[in-house]
Enzyme design. Structure first.
Site, PDB file in Angstrom:
ATOM      1  N   ASP A  35       3.783  -0.657   2.671  1.00 45.87           N
ATOM      2  CA  ASP A  35       2.504  -0.975   2.027  1.00 45.87           C
ATOM      3  C   ASP A  35       2.375  -0.383   0.625  1.00 45.87           C
ATOM      4  O   ASP A  35       1.274  -0.041   0.175  1.00 45.87           O
ATOM      5  CB  ASP A  35       1.319  -0.498   2.896  1.00 45.87           C
ATOM      6  CG  ASP A  35       1.330  -1.161   4.254  1.00 45.87           C
ATOM      7  OD1 ASP A  35       1.767  -2.327   4.339  1.00 45.87           O
ATOM      8  OD2 ASP A  35       0.904  -0.522   5.232  1.00 45.87           O
TER       9      ASP A  35
ATOM     10  N   LYS B  91       4.501  -3.953  -2.595  1.00 45.13           N
ATOM     11  CA  LYS B  91       5.709  -4.697  -2.975  1.00 45.13           C
ATOM     12  C   LYS B  91       5.381  -6.153  -3.279  1.00 45.13           C
ATOM     13  O   LYS B  91       5.955  -6.753  -4.172  1.00 45.13           O
ATOM     14  CB  LYS B  91       6.732  -4.648  -1.811  1.00 45.13           C
ATOM     15  CG  LYS B  91       7.151  -3.229  -1.452  1.00 45.13           C
ATOM     16  CD  LYS B  91       7.981  -3.190  -0.187  1.00 45.13           C
ATOM     17  CE  LYS B  91       7.233  -3.543   1.073  1.00 45.13           C
ATOM     18  NZ  LYS B  91       6.186  -2.584   1.496  1.00 45.13           N
TER      19      LYS B  91
ATOM     20  N   GLY C 163       3.188  -7.134   5.920  1.00 43.42           N
ATOM     21  CA  GLY C 163       2.008  -7.816   5.407  1.00 43.42           C
ATOM     22  C   GLY C 163       1.974  -7.550   3.913  1.00 43.42           C
ATOM     23  O   GLY C 163       1.711  -6.433   3.489  1.00 43.42           O
ATOM     24  N   HIS C 164       2.333  -8.563   3.130  1.00 43.79           N
ATOM     25  CA  HIS C 164       2.422  -8.389   1.675  1.00 43.79           C
ATOM     26  C   HIS C 164       1.275  -9.146   1.014  1.00 43.79           C
ATOM     27  O   HIS C 164       1.098 -10.348   1.256  1.00 43.79           O
ATOM     28  CB  HIS C 164       3.778  -8.901   1.159  1.00 43.79           C
ATOM     29  CG  HIS C 164       4.927  -8.100   1.684  1.00 43.79           C
ATOM     30  ND1 HIS C 164       6.235  -8.342   1.339  1.00 43.79           N
ATOM     31  CD2 HIS C 164       4.966  -7.036   2.528  1.00 43.79           C
ATOM     32  CE1 HIS C 164       7.021  -7.470   1.954  1.00 43.79           C
ATOM     33  NE2 HIS C 164       6.266  -6.674   2.689  1.00 43.79           N
TER      34      HIS C 164
ATOM     35  N   GLN D 106       8.650  -3.305   4.629  1.00 44.79           N
ATOM     36  CA  GLN D 106       8.486  -1.894   5.019  1.00 44.79           C
ATOM     37  C   GLN D 106       8.883  -0.988   3.841  1.00 44.79           C
ATOM     38  O   GLN D 106       8.800  -1.429   2.708  1.00 44.79           O
ATOM     39  CB  GLN D 106       9.305  -1.561   6.290  1.00 44.79           C
ATOM     40  CG  GLN D 106       8.787  -2.224   7.557  1.00 44.79           C
ATOM     41  CD  GLN D 106       9.185  -3.687   7.700  1.00 44.79           C
ATOM     42  OE1 GLN D 106      10.353  -4.002   7.635  1.00 44.79           O
ATOM     43  NE2 GLN D 106       8.235  -4.561   7.914  1.00 44.79           N
TER      44      GLN D 106
HETATM   45  P1  GDP Z   1       3.019  -4.358   0.602  1.00 51.24           P
HETATM   46  O1  GDP Z   1       3.142  -4.479   2.073  1.00 51.24           O
HETATM   47  O2  GDP Z   1       3.946  -3.340   0.040  1.00 51.24           O
HETATM   48  O3  GDP Z   1       3.143  -5.676  -0.128  1.00 51.24           O
HETATM   49  O4  GDP Z   1       1.523  -3.813   0.337  1.00 51.24           O
HETATM   50  P2  GDP Z   1       0.173  -4.318   1.060  1.00 51.24           P
HETATM   51  O5  GDP Z   1      -0.157  -5.670   0.583  1.00 51.24           O
HETATM   52  O6  GDP Z   1       0.261  -4.101   2.530  1.00 51.24           O
HETATM   53  O7  GDP Z   1      -0.856  -3.244   0.521  1.00 51.24           O
HETATM   54  C1  GDP Z   1      -1.102  -3.057  -0.839  1.00 51.24           C
HETATM   55  C2  GDP Z   1      -2.592  -3.306  -1.131  1.00 51.24           C
HETATM   56  O8  GDP Z   1      -2.934  -2.747  -2.375  1.00 51.24           O
HETATM   57  C3  GDP Z   1      -2.953  -4.768  -1.229  1.00 51.24           C
HETATM   58  O9  GDP Z   1      -4.235  -4.964  -0.716  1.00 51.24           O
HETATM   59  C4  GDP Z   1      -2.936  -5.039  -2.746  1.00 51.24           C
HETATM   60  O10 GDP Z   1      -3.760  -6.126  -3.125  1.00 51.24           O
HETATM   61  C5  GDP Z   1      -3.473  -3.740  -3.253  1.00 51.24           C
HETATM   62  N1  GDP Z   1      -3.025  -3.314  -4.599  1.00 51.24           N
HETATM   63  C6  GDP Z   1      -1.856  -3.554  -5.241  1.00 51.24           C
HETATM   64  N2  GDP Z   1      -1.782  -2.858  -6.398  1.00 51.24           N
HETATM   65  C7  GDP Z   1      -2.950  -2.180  -6.498  1.00 51.24           C
HETATM   66  C8  GDP Z   1      -3.467  -1.258  -7.459  1.00 51.24           C
HETATM   67  O11 GDP Z   1      -2.837  -0.894  -8.447  1.00 51.24           O
HETATM   68  N3  GDP Z   1      -4.714  -0.762  -7.212  1.00 51.24           N
HETATM   69  C9  GDP Z   1      -5.449  -1.098  -6.124  1.00 51.24           C
HETATM   70  N4  GDP Z   1      -6.658  -0.566  -5.979  1.00 51.24           N
HETATM   71  N5  GDP Z   1      -4.975  -1.954  -5.190  1.00 51.24           N
HETATM   72  C10 GDP Z   1      -3.736  -2.472  -5.370  1.00 51.24           C
HETATM   73  P1  IMO Z   2       5.100  -3.848   4.815  1.00 50.54           P
HETATM   74  O1  IMO Z   2       6.268  -4.769   4.543  1.00 50.54           O
HETATM   75  C1  IMO Z   2       3.629  -0.291   6.862  1.00 50.54           C
HETATM   76  C2  IMO Z   2       5.390   0.621  10.760  1.00 50.54           C
HETATM   77  C3  IMO Z   2       4.499   0.504  11.982  1.00 50.54           C
HETATM   78  C4  IMO Z   2       5.122   1.566  12.864  1.00 50.54           C
HETATM   79  C5  IMO Z   2       6.609   1.423  12.556  1.00 50.54           C
HETATM   80  C6  IMO Z   2       7.370   0.549  13.541  1.00 50.54           C
HETATM   81  O2  IMO Z   2       3.788  -4.514   4.792  1.00 50.54           O
HETATM   82  O3  IMO Z   2       5.194  -2.632   3.958  1.00 50.54           O
HETATM   83  P2  IMO Z   2       7.477  -2.081  13.979  1.00 50.54           P
HETATM   84  O4  IMO Z   2       6.390  -3.055  14.314  1.00 50.54           O
HETATM   85  O5  IMO Z   2       8.199  -2.411  12.719  1.00 50.54           O
HETATM   86  O6  IMO Z   2       8.407  -1.826  15.109  1.00 50.54           O
HETATM   87  O7  IMO Z   2       6.690  -0.687  13.727  1.00 50.54           O
HETATM   88  O8  IMO Z   2       6.690   0.854  11.267  1.00 50.54           O
HETATM   89  N1  IMO Z   2       5.456  -0.598   9.922  1.00 50.54           N
HETATM   90  C7  IMO Z   2       4.862  -0.716   8.736  1.00 50.54           C
HETATM   91  N2  IMO Z   2       4.055   0.132   8.065  1.00 50.54           N
HETATM   92  N3  IMO Z   2       4.006  -1.451   6.298  1.00 50.54           N
HETATM   93  C8  IMO Z   2       4.832  -2.311   6.940  1.00 50.54           C
HETATM   94  O9  IMO Z   2       5.315  -3.426   6.358  1.00 50.54           O
HETATM   95  C9  IMO Z   2       5.277  -1.965   8.240  1.00 50.54           C
HETATM   96  N4  IMO Z   2       6.058  -2.583   9.152  1.00 50.54           N
HETATM   97  C10 IMO Z   2       6.172  -1.729  10.175  1.00 50.54           C
HETATM   98  O10 IMO Z   2       3.159   0.789  11.678  1.00 50.54           O
HETATM   99  O11 IMO Z   2       4.728   2.847  12.446  1.00 50.54           O
HETATM  100 MG    MG Z   3       1.998  -4.279   3.814  1.00 46.52          MG
END
Ligand code: GDP
Ligand code: IMO
Ligand code: MG
Length: 425
Positions: free
Chosen positions: A13, A16, A40-41, A225
């Site tokens: 998270d 990316k 979840g991106h 991840q």
């Molecule tokens: P990922 O899994 O690495 O793609 O990240 P996620 O989407 O799960 O979580 C990142 C969250 O941060 C998302 O809701 C983005 O829209 C948000 N986000 C990205 N860059 C920024 C930032 O610079 N500031 C803030 N406040 N939110 C951001």
């Molecule tokens: P993105 O791509 C954050 C965590 C789960 C758990 C561990 C194992 O959005 O960054 P799994 O279901 O993969 O067997 O769970 O890894 N986990 C993540 N945490 N971002 C993710 O993906 C994750 N995918 C798995 O919460 O601790």
């Molecule tokens: Mg994510």
């Protein structure tokens, strides 16, 4: 040809999705190569929010081919929902998505087993998985005899395979105290339906990507991840079941190392983690709660509150070396801008000894105390900054210190979720 990788350097998270979307305009192909619907991106384009679980984050840029490679474990109903949801928003993927026929498929028994294991962990703390069946599916892949790849769904013995596996899995689930009832006929019918709908996208992506790199096409690899969740190099057993650090790119995509020219490591200016496992810089106090609120730190896939803490330079330096990172993207600077004091973990202490190497055993990591350096906050709104030079001195000092601790230059700084809220060095 340039093969560039975007890798999360924390526990997932890191944002990316935002970085992949931004960089996509310089590439012909975007590839997801490990993980599955546990990811979840999020991509935000002109205020519209897109949450992608299995579809690469290149889909919001027209003219780009998106590939789901053989190292991914695919959940067919979820990917079909994603395809439909994007189509409903005017993004048709018929000519811009290819899914490897070699990848392994997540079936209902994998999800039931994941749930059962989470509910009854053997010997203590639950891993707290996303319940997407990821671990059981990868285990069957490595076990080989009870695994089904996407290409198998189109073969005449698909029904027979399902029937044989269901018999074994039903016994296993009962032993795990799961009440799940598997109906082989129903699963066969359901997945045959998914297979028919997925057929236009299914391809030999390994040869497609080899042809592409050899022809000089530009490929962007989208990690899921983060490196600290890597099955071999992360905080085992509190990890995911794939190689989520930079070392997984080649195995998961089928593109050999000679084509990888650059790796961008993505980090938040602080740290988050979802699920179980040690987290040395975790803040269980008001500051942690504040960061969660300011950063809206709730899981994209499961909605769970993310655990929050200070930036951990020991972990990130390890992750950056492991992933072969050339430069850093530092996210969430707008969140840090609201804190009067910011701390950075520069070393760990264990049994009176100070060190800067990330420990290999979870028991040791659980016991370390972070050595924290305190930097003054800048308390100025940075959300409208468009160049690094626009940032307050305090923010620039923070970025310089992170670059120094990690030993990599900062190339991208993010001051909000939007595409335009991005500063390039
Ligand atoms: P990922 O899994 O690495 O793609 O990240 P996620 O989407 O799960 O979580 C990142 C969250 O941060 C998302 O809701 C983005 O829209 C948000 N986000 C990205 N860059 C920024 C930032 O610079 N500031 C803030 N406040 N939110 C951001
Ligand atoms: P993105 O791509 C954050 C965590 C789960 C758990 C561990 C194992 O959005 O960054 P799994 O279901 O993969 O067997 O769970 O890894 N986990 C993540 N945490 N971002 C993710 O993906 C994750 N995918 C798995 O919460 O601790
Ligand atoms: Mg994510």
């Amino acid at each position: 040809m340039s093969g560039t990788c975007v890798i999360g350097l924390q526990w997932g998270d890191e944002a990316k999705g935002k970085i992949v979307d931004l960089l996509t305009r310089e590439f012909d192909i975007v590839v997801r190569y490990q993980g599955g619907a546990n990811a979840g991106h999020t991509v935000v384009v002109e205020g519209q929010v897109y949450k992608l679980h299995q579809i690469p984050s290149g889909v919001l840029s027209p003219g780009v081919m998106n590939v789901i490679g053989p190292g991914v474990v695919l959940n067919p109903p979820i990917v079909l929902q994603e395809i439909d949801a994007l189509a409903g928003r005017g993004i048709a993927l018929t000519d811009s998505l290819r899914i490897s026929d070699r990848l392994h498929v997540v079936f209902p028994w994998h999800i039931a087993e994941d749930r059962a294991m989470n509910a009854n962990p053997v010997g203590g703390e639950s891993i707290g998985t996303t319940n997407r069946g990821i671990g059981p599916c990868y285990r069957d892949k490595y076990g080989r005899s009870h695994a089904i790849r996407l290409g198998d769904l189109y073969r005449p013995d698909f029904r027979e395979k399902i029937e044989g596996i269901v018999e074994v899995k039903q016994r296993l689930l009962a032993q795990l105290d799961s009440t799940e009832v598997l109906d082989a006929g129903r699963i066969f019918d359901e997945f045959s339906g998914h297979a028919a709908r997925l057929e236009p996208y299914v391809a030999d992506t390994t040869n497609y990507l080899l042809d592409a790199v050899e022809a000089g096409r530009r490929v962007l690899f989208e990690g899921a991840q983060g490196a600290m969740l890597d099955i071999d190099h992360g905080t085992f057993p509190f990890v995911t079941s794939s190689n989520s650090s930079g070392v997984g790119v080649c195995a998961g995509s089928g593109v050999p190392p000679c084509w990888i020219k650059k790796v961008v490591g993505v980090v938040k200016g602080y740290t988050t983690r979802v699920g179980g496992g040690p987290f040395p810089t975790e803040l269980t106090d008001e500051t942690g709660e504040r960061i969660r609120k300011l950063g809206n730190e709730y899981g994209t896939t499961t909605g769970r509150p993310r655990r929050c803490g200070w930036f951990d330079a020991v972990a990130v330096r390890y992750a950056a070396r492991l992933s072969g990172v050339d430069s850093l993207a530092i996210m969430m600077m707008d969140v840090l801008s609201q804190l009067s004091e910011i701390k950075l973990c520069v070393a760990y202490e264990l049994d009176g000894r100070r060190f800067e190497t990330f420990p290999s055993h979870t028991d040791d990591l659980r016991r370390v105390k972070p050595v924290l350096e305190v930097l003054p906050g800048w308390l100025q709104d940075v959300r409208t900054a468009r160049r690094i030079a626009d940032l307050p001195d305090g923010a620039r000092r923070y970025l310089d210190r992170v670059a120094e601790l990690i030993g990599r230059p900062v190339e991208i700084v993010s001051v909000g979720p939007g595409r335009e809220q991005t500063l390039f060095a």
